[in-house]
Design a protein around this motif. Structure first.
Motif, PDB file in Angstrom:
ATOM      1  N   GLY A 120      16.831  28.530 -69.261  1.00 46.90           N
ATOM      2  CA  GLY A 120      16.386  27.771 -70.413  1.00 46.90           C
ATOM      3  C   GLY A 120      17.429  26.805 -70.937  1.00 46.90           C
ATOM      4  O   GLY A 120      18.584  26.800 -70.503  1.00 46.90           O
ATOM      5  N   PRO A 121      17.045  25.953 -71.884  1.00 39.19           N
ATOM      6  CA  PRO A 121      17.941  24.938 -72.449  1.00 39.19           C
ATOM      7  C   PRO A 121      19.122  25.554 -73.182  1.00 39.19           C
ATOM      8  O   PRO A 121      19.040  26.664 -73.716  1.00 39.19           O
ATOM      9  CB  PRO A 121      17.025  24.164 -73.419  1.00 39.19           C
ATOM     10  N   VAL A 122      20.237  24.797 -73.220  1.00 40.47           N
ATOM     11  CA  VAL A 122      21.465  25.255 -73.873  1.00 40.47           C
ATOM     12  C   VAL A 122      22.019  24.125 -74.730  1.00 40.47           C
ATOM     13  O   VAL A 122      21.987  22.958 -74.332  1.00 40.47           O
ATOM     14  CB  VAL A 122      22.513  25.682 -72.825  1.00 40.47           C
ATOM     15  N   ASP A 123      22.527  24.458 -75.902  1.00 34.87           N
ATOM     16  CA  ASP A 123      23.225  23.496 -76.762  1.00 34.87           C
ATOM     17  C   ASP A 123      24.670  23.403 -76.264  1.00 34.87           C
ATOM     18  O   ASP A 123      25.454  24.337 -76.456  1.00 34.87           O
ATOM     19  CB  ASP A 123      23.176  23.966 -78.215  1.00 34.87           C
ATOM     20  N   LEU A 124      25.016  22.280 -75.632  1.00 35.75           N
ATOM     21  CA  LEU A 124      26.351  22.139 -75.049  1.00 35.75           C
ATOM     22  C   LEU A 124      27.449  22.227 -76.100  1.00 35.75           C
ATOM     23  O   LEU A 124      28.474  22.882 -75.883  1.00 35.75           O
ATOM     24  CB  LEU A 124      26.464  20.803 -74.315  1.00 35.75           C
ATOM     25  N   VAL A 125      27.258  21.549 -77.208  1.00 39.39           N
ATOM     26  CA  VAL A 125      28.304  21.487 -78.226  1.00 39.39           C
ATOM     27  C   VAL A 125      28.542  22.868 -78.822  1.00 39.39           C
ATOM     28  O   VAL A 125      29.682  23.328 -78.943  1.00 39.39           O
ATOM     29  CB  VAL A 125      27.934  20.469 -79.319  1.00 39.39           C
ATOM     30  N   ALA A 126      27.466  23.566 -79.171  1.00 40.41           N
ATOM     31  CA  ALA A 126      27.611  24.896 -79.762  1.00 40.41           C
ATOM     32  C   ALA A 126      28.231  25.875 -78.774  1.00 40.41           C
ATOM     33  O   ALA A 126      29.013  26.745 -79.152  1.00 40.41           O
ATOM     34  CB  ALA A 126      26.253  25.414 -80.238  1.00 40.41           C
ATOM     35  N   GLY A 127      27.899  25.722 -77.491  1.00 35.52           N
ATOM     36  CA  GLY A 127      28.430  26.612 -76.468  1.00 35.52           C
ATOM     37  C   GLY A 127      29.777  26.204 -75.930  1.00 35.52           C
ATOM     38  O   GLY A 127      30.326  26.894 -75.060  1.00 35.52           O
ATOM     39  N   GLU A 128      30.302  25.068 -76.403  1.00 40.01           N
ATOM     40  CA  GLU A 128      31.599  24.547 -75.977  1.00 40.01           C
ATOM     41  C   GLU A 128      31.634  24.287 -74.463  1.00 40.01           C
ATOM     42  O   GLU A 128      32.605  24.596 -73.788  1.00 40.01           O
ATOM     43  CB  GLU A 128      32.735  25.479 -76.391  1.00 40.01           C
ATOM     44  N   PHE A 129      30.537  23.716 -73.947  1.00 38.23           N
ATOM     45  CA  PHE A 129      30.476  23.332 -72.546  1.00 38.23           C
ATOM     46  C   PHE A 129      30.770  21.836 -72.410  1.00 38.23           C
ATOM     47  O   PHE A 129      30.440  21.039 -73.292  1.00 38.23           O
ATOM     48  CB  PHE A 129      29.090  23.631 -71.959  1.00 38.23           C
ATOM     49  N   ASP A 130      31.375  21.464 -71.278  1.00 39.85           N
ATOM     50  CA  ASP A 130      31.619  20.049 -71.006  1.00 39.85           C
ATOM     51  C   ASP A 130      30.362  19.341 -70.554  1.00 39.85           C
ATOM     52  O   ASP A 130      30.164  18.156 -70.836  1.00 39.85           O
ATOM     53  CB  ASP A 130      32.710  19.901 -69.937  1.00 39.85           C
ATOM     54  N   ALA A 131      29.504  20.044 -69.824  1.00 37.17           N
ATOM     55  CA  ALA A 131      28.292  19.430 -69.286  1.00 37.17           C
ATOM     56  C   ALA A 131      27.332  20.534 -68.853  1.00 37.17           C
ATOM     57  O   ALA A 131      27.691  21.725 -68.808  1.00 37.17           O
ATOM     58  CB  ALA A 131      28.616  18.522 -68.102  1.00 37.17           C
ATOM     59  N   GLY A 132      26.107  20.140 -68.548  1.00 35.51           N
ATOM     60  CA  GLY A 132      25.114  21.087 -68.052  1.00 35.51           C
ATOM     61  C   GLY A 132      24.236  20.423 -67.015  1.00 35.51           C
ATOM     62  O   GLY A 132      24.254  19.198 -66.854  1.00 35.51           O
ATOM     63  N   ILE A 133      23.473  21.226 -66.288  1.00 32.94           N
ATOM     64  CA  ILE A 133      22.478  20.717 -65.342  1.00 32.94           C
ATOM     65  C   ILE A 133      21.153  21.359 -65.719  1.00 32.94           C
ATOM     66  O   ILE A 133      21.045  22.584 -65.828  1.00 32.94           O
ATOM     67  CB  ILE A 133      22.860  21.050 -63.886  1.00 32.94           C
ATOM     68  N   GLN A 134      20.138  20.515 -65.924  1.00 34.09           N
ATOM     69  CA  GLN A 134      18.870  21.013 -66.428  1.00 34.09           C
ATOM     70  C   GLN A 134      17.752  20.070 -65.979  1.00 34.09           C
ATOM     71  O   GLN A 134      17.998  18.911 -65.619  1.00 34.09           O
ATOM     72  CB  GLN A 134      18.933  21.082 -67.959  1.00 34.09           C
ATOM     73  N   LEU A 135      16.530  20.561 -66.005  1.00 36.57           N
ATOM     74  CA  LEU A 135      15.377  19.700 -65.779  1.00 36.57           C
ATOM     75  C   LEU A 135      15.330  18.631 -66.861  1.00 36.57           C
ATOM     76  O   LEU A 135      15.620  18.898 -68.032  1.00 36.57           O
ATOM     77  CB  LEU A 135      14.086  20.515 -65.789  1.00 36.57           C
ATOM     78  N   GLY A 136      14.956  17.425 -66.469  1.00 41.20           N
ATOM     79  CA  GLY A 136      14.985  16.307 -67.396  1.00 41.20           C
ATOM     80  C   GLY A 136      14.186  16.523 -68.659  1.00 41.20           C
ATOM     81  O   GLY A 136      14.582  16.087 -69.746  1.00 41.20           O
TER      82      GLY A 136
END
Length: 298
Positions: free
Chosen positions: A132-148
């Motif tokens: 499922g979708p993830v909030d990058l900023v809240a999770g402190e991730f640099d980037a993600g890969i997801q369905l458009g």
């Protein structure tokens, strides 16, 4: 330490080493009058005379020489740290925290990973797999890969896969005593393996021509990973909805039977997304480029 204090100390160290306001100002890229003002401000704040000045020469006082001796190692460490930080802008290095589904990891990341690791040995990819979708900023991730379709509108998104198609599949054993579904509504008479998302069970979506249908399927298993859905379908538990790329070999070899194929048109594939291009790490730019390229044949 305030930035202004560090600037004052660095300016003092430069003048003390050069023993010249003229040469020190040239190296610092400031005017002599501005440099003199900075040194006077530092001396007044410390209530110490740090530099002895004549019309022809400049030399540190005893207090200035002692301060310079204490400052030099710290200023050198700061210079090394800054040089190291600047080098990252030109040489991909460091750790990138990336979040994606397990399907994206297998279909997008892994086919390109060996070549990327060979080309950029100083980059560490710290990958978290979620559903499922993830909030990058809240999770402190640099980037993600997801369905458009799941990417927030304020993200930078770069396509990293071709279009995908979903496939409804079941084992020959499962169909040995059951009819083949011809339309999505027929799924109500079948055991289906449900994929769990953070917002709840995934409702299967179908489309043919201008007609769209969404089905809330039911069955004996709810699970949060499409690869486990495939294993359950192979075992005859029920029908699963997965990406056709994941089961192409199973279908070709007769281990799975695909149904409702005319109800599953192509959908936009995977995208790499991140918050901003401003001061983007070189390592992230390198990864984006690598994931956009076709994977090497394996």
């Amino acid at each position: 330490m305030m930035k202004s204090e560090l600037n004052e100390l660095a300016a003092f160290a430069m003048v003390a080493r050069e023993r010249s306001f003229t040469r020190a100002a040239a190296k610092l890229g400031v005017s002599q009058s501005a440099l003199s003002h900075t040194i006077r401000g530092l001396e007044q704040r410390l209530e110490l005379r740090l530099l002895a000045r004549t019309t022809k020469s400049v030399a540190p006082t005893a207090a200035g020489a002692a301060l310079l001796q204490d400052l030099s190692p710290a200023l050198e460490q700061i210079a090394v740290a800054l040089d190291k930080a600047r080098s990252v802008r030109h040489r991909p290095a460091g750790r990138l925290r990336i979040v994606m589904s397990r399907s994206a990891a297998v279909m997008v990341m892994l086919p390109r990973l060996a070549a990327f690791a060979e080309a950029y040995p100083d980059v560490v990819l710290d990958v978290a797999t979620v559903t499922g979708p993830v909030d990058l900023v809240a999770g402190e991730f640099d980037a993600g890969i997801q369905l458009g379709e799941y990417i927030q509108k304020d993200m930078i998104a770069v396509r990293v896969s071709p279009d995908l198609r979903l496939a409804v599949v079941g084992s020959p054993g499962y169909f040995s005593s059951r009819s083949i579904p011809r339309e999505p509504k027929d799924l109500n008479d079948h055991r289906c393996i449900t994929l769990r998302l953070p917002g709840g069970p995934y409702r299967w979506e179908f489309e043919r021509g201008r007609k769209s249908v969404t089905i809330g399927v039911n069955g004996p298993l709810v699970i949060d990973d499409t690869h486990l859905v495939i294993q359950a379908a192979l075992a005859g538990v029920g029908l699963g909805l997965v990406y056709d790329e994941q089961v192409a070999e199973d279908i070709a070899d007769g281990r799975l039977v695909r149904v409702l194929e005319d109800w599953t048109p192509p959908i936009p594939g995977f995208f790499m997304y991140y918050p901003s291009r401003h001061h983007q790490p070189t390592a992230l730019s390198a990864l984006v480029t690598a994931l956009r390229a076709k994977p090497a044949p394996g």
